[in-house]
Write a protein that holds these residues in place. Structure first.
Motif, PDB file in Angstrom:
ATOM      1  N   PRO A  48      27.988 -22.703  59.728  1.00  0.00           N
ATOM      2  CA  PRO A  48      29.051 -21.528  59.391  1.00  0.00           C
ATOM      3  C   PRO A  48      29.756 -21.956  57.913  1.00  0.00           C
ATOM      4  O   PRO A  48      29.378 -22.785  57.282  1.00  0.00           O
ATOM      5  N   ASN A  49      30.396 -20.306  57.713  1.00  0.00           N
ATOM      6  CA  ASN A  49      30.484 -19.924  56.283  1.00  0.00           C
ATOM      7  C   ASN A  49      31.272 -21.326  55.417  1.00  0.00           C
ATOM      8  O   ASN A  49      31.120 -22.002  54.829  1.00  0.00           O
ATOM      9  N   ASP A  50      32.180 -21.875  56.133  1.00  0.00           N
ATOM     10  CA  ASP A  50      32.922 -22.847  55.501  1.00  0.00           C
ATOM     11  C   ASP A  50      32.488 -24.284  55.725  1.00  0.00           C
ATOM     12  O   ASP A  50      33.001 -24.837  55.226  1.00  0.00           O
ATOM     13  N   LEU A  51      31.551 -24.378  56.403  1.00  0.00           N
ATOM     14  CA  LEU A  51      30.713 -25.706  55.979  1.00  0.00           C
ATOM     15  C   LEU A  51      29.561 -25.248  54.382  1.00  0.00           C
ATOM     16  O   LEU A  51      28.910 -26.423  54.288  1.00  0.00           O
ATOM     17  N   ILE A  52      29.246 -23.799  54.859  1.00  0.00           N
ATOM     18  CA  ILE A  52      28.038 -24.146  53.576  1.00  0.00           C
ATOM     19  C   ILE A  52      28.232 -24.729  52.245  1.00  0.00           C
ATOM     20  O   ILE A  52      27.238 -25.008  51.290  1.00  0.00           O
ATOM     21  N   GLY A  53      30.493 -24.969  51.596  1.00  0.00           N
ATOM     22  CA  GLY A  53      29.810 -25.409  50.436  1.00  0.00           C
ATOM     23  C   GLY A  53      29.092 -26.763  50.063  1.00  0.00           C
ATOM     24  O   GLY A  53      28.665 -26.757  49.022  1.00  0.00           O
ATOM     25  N   CYS A  54      30.065 -27.302  51.213  1.00  0.00           N
ATOM     26  CA  CYS A  54      29.326 -28.777  50.979  1.00  0.00           C
ATOM     27  C   CYS A  54      27.723 -29.256  51.261  1.00  0.00           C
ATOM     28  O   CYS A  54      27.154 -30.300  51.036  1.00  0.00           O
ATOM     29  N   ILE A  55      26.725 -28.046  51.652  1.00  0.00           N
ATOM     30  CA  ILE A  55      25.703 -28.095  51.542  1.00  0.00           C
ATOM     31  C   ILE A  55      25.272 -27.835  50.698  1.00  0.00           C
ATOM     32  O   ILE A  55      24.003 -28.452  49.693  1.00  0.00           O
ATOM     33  N   ILE A  56      25.955 -26.730  49.327  1.00  0.00           N
ATOM     34  CA  ILE A  56      25.716 -26.351  48.411  1.00  0.00           C
ATOM     35  C   ILE A  56      25.441 -27.352  47.148  1.00  0.00           C
ATOM     36  O   ILE A  56      24.802 -27.770  46.015  1.00  0.00           O
ATOM     37  N   GLY A  57      27.042 -27.792  47.633  1.00  0.00           N
ATOM     38  CA  GLY A  57      27.300 -28.590  46.110  1.00  0.00           C
ATOM     39  C   GLY A  57      28.216 -28.006  45.198  1.00  0.00           C
ATOM     40  O   GLY A  57      27.406 -27.169  45.066  1.00  0.00           O
ATOM     41  N   ARG A  58      28.457 -28.613  43.781  1.00  0.00           N
ATOM     42  CA  ARG A  58      28.961 -28.139  42.801  1.00  0.00           C
ATOM     43  C   ARG A  58      28.085 -27.702  41.858  1.00  0.00           C
ATOM     44  O   ARG A  58      27.120 -28.405  41.329  1.00  0.00           O
ATOM     45  N   GLN A  59      27.254 -25.935  41.392  1.00  0.00           N
ATOM     46  CA  GLN A  59      26.807 -25.864  41.273  1.00  0.00           C
ATOM     47  C   GLN A  59      25.456 -25.768  41.458  1.00  0.00           C
ATOM     48  O   GLN A  59      24.425 -26.004  41.138  1.00  0.00           O
ATOM     49  N   GLY A  60      25.207 -26.278  43.227  1.00  0.00           N
ATOM     50  CA  GLY A  60      24.432 -26.341  43.282  1.00  0.00           C
ATOM     51  C   GLY A  60      23.029 -27.785  43.847  1.00  0.00           C
ATOM     52  O   GLY A  60      21.987 -27.562  44.126  1.00  0.00           O
ATOM     53  N   THR A  61      24.310 -28.641  42.928  1.00  0.00           N
ATOM     54  CA  THR A  61      23.417 -29.936  43.031  1.00  0.00           C
ATOM     55  C   THR A  61      23.313 -30.558  44.281  1.00  0.00           C
ATOM     56  O   THR A  61      21.949 -31.100  44.012  1.00  0.00           O
ATOM     57  N   LYS A  62      23.835 -30.169  45.127  1.00  0.00           N
ATOM     58  CA  LYS A  62      23.798 -31.087  46.926  1.00  0.00           C
ATOM     59  C   LYS A  62      22.446 -30.135  47.171  1.00  0.00           C
ATOM     60  O   LYS A  62      21.448 -30.798  47.918  1.00  0.00           O
ATOM     61  N   ILE A  63      22.024 -29.144  47.430  1.00  0.00           N
ATOM     62  CA  ILE A  63      21.449 -28.463  47.747  1.00  0.00           C
ATOM     63  C   ILE A  63      19.683 -28.593  47.058  1.00  0.00           C
ATOM     64  O   ILE A  63      18.457 -28.746  47.541  1.00  0.00           O
ATOM     65  N   ASN A  64      20.020 -28.671  45.198  1.00  0.00           N
ATOM     66  CA  ASN A  64      18.411 -28.944  44.625  1.00  0.00           C
ATOM     67  C   ASN A  64      18.309 -30.673  45.129  1.00  0.00           C
ATOM     68  O   ASN A  64      17.176 -31.153  45.015  1.00  0.00           O
ATOM     69  N   GLU A  65      19.230 -31.586  45.835  1.00  0.00           N
ATOM     70  CA  GLU A  65      18.255 -32.910  45.767  1.00  0.00           C
ATOM     71  C   GLU A  65      18.173 -33.193  47.294  1.00  0.00           C
ATOM     72  O   GLU A  65      17.114 -33.857  47.376  1.00  0.00           O
ATOM     73  N   ILE A  66      18.583 -31.836  48.092  1.00  0.00           N
ATOM     74  CA  ILE A  66      18.243 -31.934  49.406  1.00  0.00           C
ATOM     75  C   ILE A  66      16.872 -30.957  49.314  1.00  0.00           C
ATOM     76  O   ILE A  66      15.835 -32.111  49.621  1.00  0.00           O
ATOM     77  N   ARG A  67      15.752 -30.412  48.247  1.00  0.00           N
ATOM     78  CA  ARG A  67      14.903 -30.270  48.116  1.00  0.00           C
ATOM     79  C   ARG A  67      13.868 -30.779  47.669  1.00  0.00           C
ATOM     80  O   ARG A  67      12.659 -31.016  47.677  1.00  0.00           O
ATOM     81  N   GLN A  68      14.842 -31.579  46.982  1.00  0.00           N
ATOM     82  CA  GLN A  68      14.201 -32.441  45.438  1.00  0.00           C
ATOM     83  C   GLN A  68      13.936 -34.181  45.999  1.00  0.00           C
ATOM     84  O   GLN A  68      12.671 -33.941  46.640  1.00  0.00           O
ATOM     85  N   MET A  69      14.319 -34.251  47.376  1.00  0.00           N
ATOM     86  CA  MET A  69      14.229 -35.372  48.391  1.00  0.00           C
ATOM     87  C   MET A  69      13.098 -34.986  49.353  1.00  0.00           C
ATOM     88  O   MET A  69      12.419 -35.661  50.490  1.00  0.00           O
ATOM     89  N   SER A  70      13.538 -33.723  50.431  1.00  0.00           N
ATOM     90  CA  SER A  70      12.824 -33.427  50.985  1.00  0.00           C
ATOM     91  C   SER A  70      11.034 -33.013  51.152  1.00  0.00           C
ATOM     92  O   SER A  70      10.602 -33.081  51.862  1.00  0.00           O
ATOM     93  N   GLY A  71      10.875 -32.181  49.995  1.00  0.00           N
ATOM     94  CA  GLY A  71       9.559 -31.099  49.587  1.00  0.00           C
ATOM     95  C   GLY A  71       9.936 -30.003  50.054  1.00  0.00           C
ATOM     96  O   GLY A  71       8.612 -29.527  49.982  1.00  0.00           O
ATOM     97  N   ALA A  72      11.026 -29.597  50.545  1.00  0.00           N
ATOM     98  CA  ALA A  72      10.899 -28.249  52.143  1.00  0.00           C
ATOM     99  C   ALA A  72      11.353 -27.207  50.574  1.00  0.00           C
ATOM    100  O   ALA A  72      12.471 -27.576  49.838  1.00  0.00           O
TER     101      ALA A  72
END
Length: 327
Positions: free
Chosen positions: A251-275
């Motif tokens: 859902p759009n209203d939850l996407i922000g929490c996945i991306i994080g401020r300036q993409g910090t969270k999504i980058n962390e998930i990419r790095q940890m998962s290797g995906a």
């Protein structure tokens, strides 16, 4: 909570589904010897009562039917639990009778309405029914649902459930709900190449049952390396499966929490998962965004687990009633 409305002669007849979270012992009490208790509850209340399968410490009990049948089923469950308390007290020196406690499982998007602006609604429910009501601060693991605990006398609980049903009918869930499914394991488990691993911090650690197999594979070598590095997570498992793709809608209203401020969270998930994780641009008129995850099955499983874990981390903003501006 799903609801359908059917107009009948006596006014509005509403069919509801309510989910309860119970411990194994409570489920045993509801089922009874050879299933006699639950059979009697189904027949006398007229509600459908389903109990989740699985050898789990917790089980989900789903009650479905017109509102009057649901309240009858709740009353029977509450009185059964009170009977269990009285029976257990006859063997103990305790003098004060503990309250009956039930735990509902409610989509997090409806919890704001249950709490009310500045906690007004939950306070009103406590005062008018005499039951204690608490909304959990965190979402249940890998879901977008929260536990709502009600305790008190059976009569107070029934009145409280009626009020909760009214609130939930007036404020249907927003966006997609990821239902809570109790897991047998106490820690998250991912499967890759026929092996099971538990997630501990930034490491994937072989699940206890798999230690012997992995020991044979990884004789005299490092047991694990941090995920996201290019070396194989387990020496000996070099034949990595080919990359595959998995798609999720969020859902759009939850996407922000996945991306994080300036993409910090999504980058962390990419790095940890290797995906590789790609988030599609918002489509006009759509309330959801597409997420594409590419990598090995292990990378994808871990990325999904980390995305679900993010849902749980952001619930603090819904937890504090004083921070709420809308009912």
């Amino acid at each position: 909570m799903e609801s359908t409305k059917v107009q009948s002669e006596g006014g509005l007849n509403v069919t509801l589904t309510i989910r309860l979270l119970m411990h194994g012992k409570e489920v045993g009490s509801i089922i009874g010897k050879k299933g006699e208790t639950v059979k009697k509850m189904r027949e006398e209340s007229g509600a459908r009562i389903n109990i989740s399968e699985g050898n789990c410490p917790e089980r989900i009990v789903t009650i479905t039917g017109p509102t009057d049948t649901i309240f009858k089923a709740f009353a029977m469950i509450a009185y059964k639990f009170e009977e269990d308390i009285i029976n257990s007290m006859s063997n103990s020196p305790a003098t004060s009778k503990p309250p009956v406690t039930l735990r509902l499982v409610v989509p997090a998007s409806q919890c704001g309405s249950l709490i009310g602006k500045g906690g007004s609604k939950i306070k009103e429910m406590r005062e008018s029914t005499g039951a204690q009501v608490q909304v959990a601060g965190d979402m249940l693991p890998n879901s977008t649902e929260r536990a709502v605990t009600i305790s008190g006398t059976p009569e107070a609980i029934i009145q409280c459930v009626k009020q909760i049903c009214v609130v939930m009918l007036e404020s249907p869930p927003k966006g997609a709900t990821i239902p809570y499914r109790p897991k047998p394991a106490s820690t998250p488990v991912i499967f890759s190449g026929g092996q099971a691993y538990t997630i501990q911090g930034q490491y994937a650690i072989p699940h206890p049952d798999q230690l012997t197999k992995l020991h044979q594979l990884a004789m005299q070598q490092t047991p694990f390396t941090p995920l996201g590095q290019t070396t194989p997570a387990f020496p000996g498992l070099d034949a990595a499966p080919p990359a595959s793709t998995h798609e999720l809608t969020i859902p759009n209203d939850l996407i922000g929490c996945i991306i994080g401020r300036q993409g910090t969270k999504i980058n962390e998930i990419r790095q940890m998962s290797g995906a590789q994780i790609k988030i599609a641009n918002a489509m006009e008129g759509s309330s959801e965004r597409q997420i594409t995850i590419t990598g090995t099955p292990a990378n994808i499983s871990l990325a999904q687990y980390l995305i679900n874990a993010r849902f749980r981390d952001v619930t603090a903003m819904w937890t504090d009633p004083s921070s709420m501006t809308t009912p």
